[in-house]
Scaffold this active site. Structure first.
Site, PDB file in Angstrom:
ATOM      1  N   GLU A  93       5.341   6.823   0.319  1.00 20.43           N
ATOM      2  CA  GLU A  93       4.908   7.706  -0.756  1.00 20.43           C
ATOM      3  C   GLU A  93       5.252   9.158  -0.461  1.00 20.43           C
ATOM      4  O   GLU A  93       5.636   9.923  -1.359  1.00 20.43           O
ATOM      5  CB  GLU A  93       3.404   7.564  -0.996  1.00 20.43           C
ATOM      6  CG  GLU A  93       2.981   6.218  -1.590  1.00 20.43           C
ATOM      7  CD  GLU A  93       3.003   5.067  -0.601  1.00 20.43           C
ATOM      8  OE1 GLU A  93       3.096   5.326   0.618  1.00 20.43           O
ATOM      9  OE2 GLU A  93       2.946   3.904  -1.039  1.00 20.43           O
ATOM     10  N   HIS A 121      -7.376  -0.228  -5.055  1.00 21.67           N
ATOM     11  CA  HIS A 121      -6.735  -0.606  -6.316  1.00 21.67           C
ATOM     12  C   HIS A 121      -7.681  -0.411  -7.505  1.00 21.67           C
ATOM     13  O   HIS A 121      -7.375  -0.841  -8.611  1.00 21.67           O
ATOM     14  CB  HIS A 121      -6.314  -2.076  -6.301  1.00 21.67           C
ATOM     15  CG  HIS A 121      -5.241  -2.392  -5.305  1.00 21.67           C
ATOM     16  ND1 HIS A 121      -5.458  -2.407  -3.954  1.00 21.67           N
ATOM     17  CD2 HIS A 121      -3.932  -2.715  -5.480  1.00 21.67           C
ATOM     18  CE1 HIS A 121      -4.331  -2.744  -3.334  1.00 21.67           C
ATOM     19  NE2 HIS A 121      -3.396  -2.926  -4.233  1.00 21.67           N
TER      20      HIS A 121
HETATM   21  C1  LIG Z   1       0.513   2.907   1.286  1.00 21.95           C
HETATM   22  C2  LIG Z   1       0.726   1.765   0.375  1.00 21.95           C
HETATM   23  N1  LIG Z   1       1.681   1.840  -0.566  1.00 21.95           N
HETATM   24  C3  LIG Z   1       1.878   0.819  -1.418  1.00 21.95           C
HETATM   25  C4  LIG Z   1       1.125  -0.303  -1.335  1.00 21.95           C
HETATM   26  C5  LIG Z   1       1.363  -1.459  -2.281  1.00 21.95           C
HETATM   27  N2  LIG Z   1       1.960  -2.544  -1.510  1.00 21.95           N
HETATM   28  C6  LIG Z   1       1.205  -3.518  -0.984  1.00 21.95           C
HETATM   29  S1  LIG Z   1       2.059  -4.549  -0.044  1.00 21.95           S
HETATM   30  C7  LIG Z   1       3.493  -3.736  -0.351  1.00 21.95           C
HETATM   31  C8  LIG Z   1       4.746  -4.211   0.283  1.00 21.95           C
HETATM   32  C9  LIG Z   1       4.568  -4.373   1.749  1.00 21.95           C
HETATM   33  O1  LIG Z   1       5.724  -4.870   2.302  1.00 21.95           O
HETATM   34  P1  LIG Z   1       5.782  -5.277   3.818  1.00 21.95           P
HETATM   35  O2  LIG Z   1       5.353  -4.152   4.679  1.00 21.95           O
HETATM   36  O3  LIG Z   1       7.129  -5.829   4.064  1.00 21.95           O
HETATM   37  O4  LIG Z   1       4.670  -6.399   3.974  1.00 21.95           O
HETATM   38  P2  LIG Z   1       4.618  -7.816   3.225  1.00 21.95           P
HETATM   39  O5  LIG Z   1       3.924  -7.576   1.944  1.00 21.95           O
HETATM   40  O6  LIG Z   1       5.993  -8.308   3.051  1.00 21.95           O
HETATM   41  O7  LIG Z   1       3.805  -8.665   4.134  1.00 21.95           O
HETATM   42  C10 LIG Z   1       3.275  -2.659  -1.195  1.00 21.95           C
HETATM   43  C11 LIG Z   1       4.318  -1.740  -1.682  1.00 21.95           C
HETATM   44  C12 LIG Z   1       0.121  -0.340  -0.340  1.00 21.95           C
HETATM   45  N3  LIG Z   1      -0.689  -1.401  -0.189  1.00 21.95           N
HETATM   46  N4  LIG Z   1      -0.054   0.703   0.497  1.00 21.95           N
END
Ligand SMILES: Cc1ncc(C[n+]2csc(CCOP(=O)(O)OP(=O)(O)O)c2C)c(N)n1
Ligand SMILES: [Mg+2]
Lengths: 380, 326
Positions: B60, B129
């Site tokens: 972000e 959320h």
């Molecule tokens: C700081 C933040 N930004 C956005 C989100 C929304 N979000 C939740 S999971 C995710 C993707 C995460 O990807 P990754 O780190 O590869 O973990 P995975 O979900 O594949 O286990 C996003 C963008 C969040 N939870 N926290």
């Protein structure tokens, strides 16, 4: 002044012990006792079955949005199983199997995803942090825990989980850097499942591997086949032992795949090809571990039924949870409730007495044929 | 006219602004191929290409930070933060830079950019959320803070925000995304930022609301009309900052009574500023103290307890009755 090459040069290892065809590299095979292997195998089966059950519960409206783990059982269990109870586990939000291994009661996890804050409470003395939803934010906490362990002269090791997407966040880099500078006993376990919601790894980083990022922070980085529980175990064992011996942090990249949806609110057909999923299904961590266990004659009859019963009992306990008392929303916000919140609590109590406040959501509302609007809308 | 829900209406605004101005670019997590996790940017990458609709890495701070650089160069970035609960990861960029470049550079540079984020509860969601954090942005000098309440004003205000010379933080209620459809004119339309609307006229009491709470205030007004014969005036703020004090004060000068409703926690929330503005502008017309109906001062209650936390019609009606009986 000439241009010279700086020493030392760096290297990143890749480790695979049991491949998807079931070939075993016996020289690298970790020395796990039959009991240890059986426990690991049981946890993998439980992780898979629980995940499937949770998806069904969510579809019935009994759970809110959650992040399924299907395909990542080996990455989680191969690593978490190297910890002692006195070590610390720092999860992100997709570590169901690892959390259950560490002793989180299943019904508590279900409560958490049913919108009960109670579900986030670790057991008394349990050295596990609650689920951290903001991506990568838990990683500095792990480094702080490791610093504190070292400061106190305790030999506790900290294991922290995160995803491939998380490696883009500043908190991740800051945590790795602090861990390197402080030389603290922390093991970073990155579950590289290839996707961060709809964003593939190649749009997340221009590096060839995630493991190599460790080198910039002055710590070893290793890439392992994350669907090979033996390889994950071996790499984690080494990293944990080194951390415990005062030899500092490690970054382990588990190359794995999210076989299911990102969360129950996600539609992966929007962004990835069915063939890719099919290809990774061939590398399912359970299939190859089952073959390994069979070869060792360690498969137990009726294991799946046993596991399903354990899950069913937990679901029963979850469903028997009374509707939450809204007044407890003020508990645990502060050690001692300040006066303005005492007043807000009293005013809510008055409304509840007078019947003016809405009924809380019960843990197991009547199953609905169609998902509630919120579930369709809500994404992480 | 076509009837659109808020998601589609916002998508239309983005589409038309991108057609109108080649400097408008979108960046954020999952905004491209996925069309955003709520589909607000659906199909825009296909229409405008991945140079203009950018699936960013998951960070972000860099989404806003690079947005600042683009804006300083003259582009018009529309940054999406996936959920308002994750905007703390870029709060320093917003407070330290987005809101300050015009002042710091003494007018030479400015961040003409929009920061969109879904906010608010009512969708059975996890921690981070469901929260409402408008007060943080409303408190920062140099920012504008907009929260639409329906498809038509969402579309018109987003277009206005994109054209605005100053940075606009634009909150979209998740509970409203699919809640209702409304007639939205096909040709592009803007509403002025900084102006509240009288959503319902009345002479007995003023209900001030915005975003998802507008519906709650409207329904409370219906109940008051039906059960008490009271004519409540309902104000839809639309812009939180700069606050339309004129419209608020004019209404309360007429009614003498006010109840402010918001989803954000009560203390130091927008209700406090609104109540103070009423005191400053209409003190001698007041017949009763200004009341606030807001969420409790608790950071997160879990969706099992959410209904007891977020204002509902019964709470607004009760507060209105107490105000009327004062
Ligand atoms: C700081 C933040 N930004 C956005 C989100 C929304 N979000 C939740 S999971 C995710 C993707 C995460 O990807 P990754 O780190 O590869 O973990 P995975 O979900 O594949 O286990 C996003 C963008 C969040 N939870 N926290
Ligand atoms: Mg991932």
């Amino acid at each position: 002044m000439p241009r010279t090459v700086l020493e030392p040069r760096f290297q990143v290892e890749y480790l695979s012990i049991l491949d998807s065809e079931g070939h075993l590299d016996a020289a690298l095979e970790p020395k796990l006792s039959p009991d240890e292997l059986r426990a690991l195998y049981r946890a993998m089966i439980l992780g898979r079955r629980l995940d499937e059950r949770m998806v069904r519960l969510q579809r019935q409206g009994r759970l809110g949005t959650f992040a399924p783990i299907k395909g990542q059982e080996a990455s989680q269990l191969g690593s978490v199983s190297t910890l002692r109870p006195t070590d610390w586990m720092v999860p992100s939000f997709r570590e169901t199997a690892a959390m259950v291994w560490r002793g989180w009661p299943i019904e508590k996890l279900l409560l958490f995803f049913a919108g009960y804050v109670e579900g986030g409470q670790p057991g008394e003395g349990q050295r596990d942090l609650p689920i951290a939803v903001p991506v990568a934010t838990q990683l500095p906490h792990a480094v702080g825990l490791a610093y504190a362990a070292q400061y106190r002269g305790e030999d506790a090791v900290v294991m922290a989980y995160f995803g491939d997407g998380a490696t883009s966040e500043g908190d991740c880099h800051e945590a790795l850097n602090f861990a390197g500078v402080w030389h603290v006993p922390v093991v970073f376990v990155c579950q590289n499942n290839q996707w961060a919601i709809s964003v593939p790894l190649k749009k997340q980083t221009h590096s060839k591997t995630i493991a190599q990022k460790a080198l910039a922070y002055g710590m070893p980085g290793i890439q392992v086949d994350g669907n090979d529980v033996l390889a994950v175990y071996a790499a984690a064992r080494e990293a944990v032992d080194r951390a415990r011996a005062g030899e500092g942090p490690t970054l382990i990249e588990c190359v794995t795949y999210r076989l299911g949806v990102h969360t129950t609110a996600d539609d992966p057909t929007k962004y990835r090809a069915e063939e890719e999923v099919k290809m990774w299904e061939q590398k399912d961590p359970l299939t190859r571990f089952t073959a390994y266990m069979r070869q060792k004659s360690l498969l137990e009859d009726g294991l799946e039924q046993q596991v399903d019963e354990e899950i069913a009992l937990a679901v029963e306990r979850f469903e028997a949870t009374p509707p939450p008392d809204p007044l407890t929303m003020f508990d645990h916000l502060y050690a001692e409730l300040p006066p303005h919140l005492v007043a807000q609590r009293e005013e809510l109590a008055r409304r509840l007495r007078e019947g003016g406040a809405p009924e809380p959501d019960a843990p197991a509302p009547t199953p609905r044929a169609t998902p509630m609007r919120g579930q369709r809308l809500t994404r992480r | 006219m076509t009837k659109l829900n808020m998601v589609k209406a916002l998508n239309l605004a983005l589409f038309q602004e991108m057609e109108r101005d080649p400097d408008v670019v979108i960046l954020g997590e999952d905004v491209g191929v996925d069309g955003g996790v709520f589909r607000v940017t659906d199909d825009l990458q296909r229409k405008f290409g991945s140079q203009r609709v950018i699936d960013s890495p998951l960070a972000e701070a860099a989404i806003i930070g690079t947005g600042v650089g683009m804006a300083l160069y003259g582009l018009r970035p529309v940054c999406e933060i996936q959920f308002s609960g994750f905007a703390f990861q870029c709060f320093h960029q917003i407070e330290n830079h987005v809101a300050r470049y015009r002042l710091r550079s003494q007018g030479r540079f400015a961040c003409s950019m929009v920061i969109r984020m879904p906010y608010g509860g009512g969708v059975r969601a996890l921690e981070h959320h469901t929260e409402s954090e408008e007060q943080f942005y409303a408190h920062i000098p140099g920012l504008k803070m907009v929260i639409p309440s329906g498809p038509r004003n969402a579309r018109a205000l987003l277009a206005a925000a994109i054209r605005d010379p100053d940075p606009v933080v634009f909150f979209e209620s998740k509970a409203l995304y699919h809640a209702a459809k409304e007639e939205v004119p096909p040709e592009s339309e803007t509403f002025p930022i900084g102006r509240a609307q009288v959503a319902r006229e009345g002479g007995d009491l003023t209900l001030v609301a915005y975003g998802a709470m507008l519906r709650v205030a409207r329904e409370a007004a219906d109940v008051l009309q039906a059960e008490d014969g009271v004519a409540a005036e309902v104000l839809d703020l639309l812009t939180i900052s700069p606050l339309d004090r004129e419209t608020i004060v004019a209404s309360v000068a007429k009614t003498g009574r006010a109840v402010v409703v918001h989803e954000a926690p009560r203390s130091f929330g927008p209700g406090a500023e609104i109540a103070a503005s009423i005191m400053e502008g209409a003190f001698l017309r007041l017949e009763a103290p200004v009341r606030r109906v807001a969420a409790h001062d608790v950071s997160f209650v879990g969706f099992a307890r959410e209904k007891a936390n977020v204002p509902d019609v019964a709470r607004v009606v009760a507060a209105a009755r107490e105000t009327l009986a004062f």
